[in-house]
Scaffold this motif. Structure first.
Motif, short mmCIF file in Angstrom:
data_model
loop_
_atom_site.label_atom_id
_atom_site.label_comp_id
_atom_site.label_asym_id
_atom_site.label_seq_id
_atom_site.Cartn_x
_atom_site.Cartn_y
_atom_site.Cartn_z
N ALA A 165 0.87 -1.18 0.00
CA ALA A 165 0.00 0.00 0.00
C ALA A 165 0.90 1.22 0.00
CB ALA A 165 -0.90 0.00 1.23
N LEU A 166 0.70 2.11 -0.94
CA LEU A 166 1.41 3.40 -0.97
C LEU A 166 0.38 4.49 -0.77
CD1 LEU A 166 3.86 2.86 -3.98
CD2 LEU A 166 4.47 3.03 -1.55
N TYR A 167 0.67 5.41 0.12
CA TYR A 167 -0.30 6.45 0.47
C TYR A 167 0.42 7.79 0.39
CZ TYR A 167 -4.00 8.70 3.31
OH TYR A 167 -5.04 9.49 3.77
N LYS A 168 0.05 8.58 -0.62
CA LYS A 168 0.71 9.88 -0.81
C LYS A 168 -0.22 10.97 -0.27
CE LYS A 168 2.72 12.84 -4.36
NZ LYS A 168 3.08 12.94 -5.78
N LEU A 176 -6.03 19.41 0.67
CA LEU A 176 -5.18 18.27 1.02
C LEU A 176 -5.60 17.11 0.15
CD1 LEU A 176 -3.14 17.38 3.47
CD2 LEU A 176 -5.13 16.08 4.20
N SER A 177 -4.64 16.55 -0.58
CA SER A 177 -4.96 15.43 -1.48
C SER A 177 -4.30 14.16 -0.98
CB SER A 177 -4.44 15.69 -2.89
OG SER A 177 -4.93 16.90 -3.37
N THR A 178 -4.99 13.06 -1.13
CA THR A 178 -4.38 11.78 -0.79
C THR A 178 -4.58 10.82 -1.96
OG1 THR A 178 -6.37 10.81 0.18
CG2 THR A 178 -4.95 12.07 1.66
N THR A 179 -3.55 10.01 -2.19
CA THR A 179 -3.65 8.97 -3.22
C THR A 179 -3.26 7.65 -2.58
OG1 THR A 179 -2.94 10.56 -4.88
CG2 THR A 179 -2.89 8.25 -5.52
N LEU A 180 -4.17 6.71 -2.63
CA LEU A 180 -3.90 5.36 -2.09
C LEU A 180 -3.75 4.39 -3.25
CD1 LEU A 180 -3.72 3.45 0.39
CD2 LEU A 180 -6.20 3.15 0.18
N LYS A 181 -2.63 3.67 -3.26
CA LYS A 181 -2.39 2.69 -4.31
C LYS A 181 -2.16 1.33 -3.66
CE LYS A 181 0.66 1.70 -8.21
NZ LYS A 181 1.90 2.09 -8.89
N ILE A 182 -3.00 0.39 -3.98
CA ILE A 182 -2.86 -0.97 -3.45
C ILE A 182 -2.40 -1.87 -4.58
CG2 ILE A 182 -4.06 -2.92 -2.34
CD1 ILE A 182 -4.12 -0.39 -0.61
N THR A 183 -1.32 -2.60 -4.36
CA THR A 183 -0.80 -3.50 -5.39
C THR A 183 -0.76 -4.93 -4.87
OG1 THR A 183 0.57 -1.74 -6.30
CG2 THR A 183 1.17 -3.97 -6.93
N MET A 185 1.03 -8.09 -4.63
CA MET A 185 2.40 -8.59 -4.80
C MET A 185 2.43 -10.12 -4.70
SD MET A 185 3.86 -5.60 -4.90
CE MET A 185 5.61 -5.68 -4.57
N ASP A 186 1.26 -10.70 -4.61
CA ASP A 186 1.15 -12.15 -4.40
C ASP A 186 1.11 -12.86 -5.75
OD1 ASP A 186 0.66 -14.61 -3.04
OD2 ASP A 186 -0.30 -13.45 -1.45
N ASP A 187 1.09 -14.19 -5.69
CA ASP A 187 0.95 -14.93 -6.94
C ASP A 187 -0.46 -15.48 -7.10
OD1 ASP A 187 1.00 -16.84 -5.03
OD2 ASP A 187 2.91 -17.76 -5.66
N LYS A 188 -1.38 -14.98 -6.26
CA LYS A 188 -2.79 -15.36 -6.38
C LYS A 188 -3.64 -14.10 -6.22
CE LYS A 188 -2.82 -16.77 -1.48
NZ LYS A 188 -1.42 -16.42 -1.16
N PRO A 189 -4.85 -14.09 -6.77
CA PRO A 189 -5.67 -12.88 -6.66
C PRO A 189 -6.10 -12.64 -5.21
CG PRO A 189 -6.79 -14.58 -7.99
CD PRO A 189 -5.52 -15.18 -7.48
N PHE A 190 -6.39 -11.39 -4.89
CA PHE A 190 -7.04 -11.11 -3.61
C PHE A 190 -8.11 -10.04 -3.79
CE2 PHE A 190 -3.05 -8.40 -2.73
CZ PHE A 190 -3.67 -7.16 -2.88
N GLN A 302 -11.25 -6.62 -6.70
CA GLN A 302 -10.43 -7.83 -6.86
C GLN A 302 -9.20 -7.49 -7.69
OE1 GLN A 302 -11.87 -11.67 -7.00
NE2 GLN A 302 -10.38 -12.44 -8.48
N LEU A 303 -8.03 -7.87 -7.19
CA LEU A 303 -6.79 -7.61 -7.93
C LEU A 303 -6.09 -8.92 -8.26
CD1 LEU A 303 -5.15 -4.61 -5.99
CD2 LEU A 303 -6.47 -4.54 -8.12
N GLU A 304 -5.72 -9.04 -9.51
CA GLU A 304 -4.89 -10.18 -9.94
C GLU A 304 -3.44 -9.88 -9.55
OE1 GLU A 304 -6.18 -12.92 -11.33
OE2 GLU A 304 -8.17 -11.98 -11.15
N PRO A 305 -2.58 -10.90 -9.54
CA PRO A 305 -1.17 -10.63 -9.25
C PRO A 305 -0.61 -9.49 -10.11
CG PRO A 305 -1.56 -12.98 -9.36
CD PRO A 305 -2.86 -12.32 -9.75
N LYS A 306 0.12 -8.58 -9.46
CA LYS A 306 0.77 -7.41 -10.08
C LYS A 306 -0.21 -6.28 -10.40
CE LYS A 306 4.84 -9.64 -12.06
NZ LYS A 306 4.55 -11.04 -11.75
N GLN A 307 -1.48 -6.50 -10.28
CA GLN A 307 -2.44 -5.41 -10.55
C GLN A 307 -2.49 -4.43 -9.38
OE1 GLN A 307 -6.35 -7.03 -11.38
NE2 GLN A 307 -6.23 -6.31 -13.48
N SER A 308 -2.84 -3.18 -9.71
CA SER A 308 -2.97 -2.15 -8.68
C SER A 308 -4.35 -1.49 -8.77
CB SER A 308 -1.93 -1.06 -8.86
OG SER A 308 -0.64 -1.58 -8.74
N TRP A 309 -4.76 -0.94 -7.65
CA TRP A 309 -5.97 -0.10 -7.57
C TRP A 309 -5.55 1.23 -6.96
CZ3 TRP A 309 -8.42 1.72 -3.00
CH2 TRP A 309 -9.69 2.29 -3.19
#
Ligand SMILES: O=P(O)(O)OC[C@H]1O[C@H](O)[C@H](O)[C@@H](O)[C@@H]1O
Length: 318
Positions: A165-168, A176-183, A185-190, A302-309
């Motif tokens: 999780a990256l939170y800028k 005030l702006s915030t950006t949340l990026k969830i990636t 990093m697994d080899d299965k979806p979550f 739902q994120l596949e491996p390597k995908q980000s939201w």
């Protein structure tokens, strides 16, 4: 144009080993290293200091006179002051700053990877763990910091996935702006859901939230586990009593009248839902002084491996 932190540093072996053709990596290594030796060598307008309970916090100061504070514990923004000194955010008097319990009672706590109720602890674990400083930068005088959270044995005991999780958090003169990026990093979806549980300073009798008319509602009052479906018919939602309601398909901007003479635009991208909450008499000591207007993603991502939201929020005095 953004400029990253580039201050003088004690020589640290892994800093000098960073690749020159990888400026972002280099920048992040330096900042993390600086944090670990407790030196204030971040981008101009970004500093680390000791906050309540001795917990480390980041202070952002813009040349326009606005200020923000962010605790590493929970990556919780606890204060956002506009140039006239008004703090648009609120921290409840019962907030705990002991590094054990979440500072969930104020500012902008995270709900991740579960909004709740659900199998995990209420609102997930991101709000009660330490995040680290990944980066700091300044853009035309406006400071920003990026915090990072990764899975560890604690998170895996509840949610057995590898993630980043990256939170800028970026400070501007009146916003005030915030950006949340969830990636993944697994080899299965979550899958997950999430929210920014923002507490706004308010005088509850005068509060209204505009922009939600026509949204599908899931009213968590009286039973959060069995919300009642409905539709919002009001132009402006007011808070005459207890309110705990999810709005599905919320618009990209809400307007909050905080009852204190301020109008605040709460804009977002990708936070497709919203939650309004005020505990009324359940928190007699402070319910009159705040309202929670939460940008949320209640419908599962739902994120596949390597995908980000990626989801952005902007709070702006208008
Ligand atoms: O006290 P917390 O765990 O921070 O939760 C406070 C509130 O957060 C949200 O707004 C939920 O919709 C409520 O159901 C919950 O009571």
């Amino acid at each position: 144009m953004a400029a990253s932190c580039a201050s003088t540093l004690p020589s640290l072996s892994f800093v000098s080993s960073s690749s020159s053709n990888s400026p972002r990596r280099f920048r992040r290594s330096r900042v993390v290293a600086m944090a670990s030796v407790g030196q204030k060598v971040y981008a101009p307008g970004v500093a680390v200091s000791e906050g309540n309970g001795g917990l480390p916090k980041i202070d952002l100061k813009s040349p326009h006179g606005s200020e923000a504070e962010i605790y590493l514990f929970g990556a919780c923004v606890t204060s956002f002051k506009v140039p006239n000194g008004k703090n648009l955010l609120f921290v409840r008097p019962d907030a705990v700053f002991n590094g054990q319990k979440p500072i969930s009672s104020g500012g902008i706590p995270h709900c991740f990877p579960q909004f709740g109720p659900g199998p995990m602890q209420q609102h997930g674990f991101a709000r009660n763990v330490n995040w680290s400083i990944a980066d700091s930068e300044v853009t035309e005088g406006d400071p920003a910091v990026t915090l990072e959270l990764k899975d560890d044995s604690y998170s895996r005991s509840m949610w057995d996935f590898s993630f980043q999780a990256l939170y800028k958090v970026s400070l501007h003169s009146t916003s005030l702006s915030t950006t949340l990026k969830i990636t993944n990093m697994d080899d299965k979806p979550f899958s997950f859901n999430s929210a920014l549980h923002t507490y706004f300073r308010a005088s509850i009798a005068g509060v209204s939230v505009k922009g939600l008319k026509g949204c599908k509602t899931l009213n968590k009052d009286p039973d959060p586990k069995n919300p009642l479906e409905g539709k919002e018919e009001r132009e402006g939602v007011t808070f005459p009593g207890f309110v705990d309601c999810i709005y599905l398909g919320a618009p990209s901007q809400l307007i909050l009248d905080n009852g204190l003479g301020d109008k605040i635009a709460i804009s977002n991208s990708s936070w497709s839902d919203a939650v309004l909450w005020n505990p009324h008499q359940q928190m007699e000591a402070c319910y009159k002084d705040f309202v929670c207007v939460e940008n949320a993603k209640i419908e599962t991502v739902q994120l596949e491996p390597k995908q980000s939201w990626v989801a952005e929020q902007k709070i702006e005095l208008v």
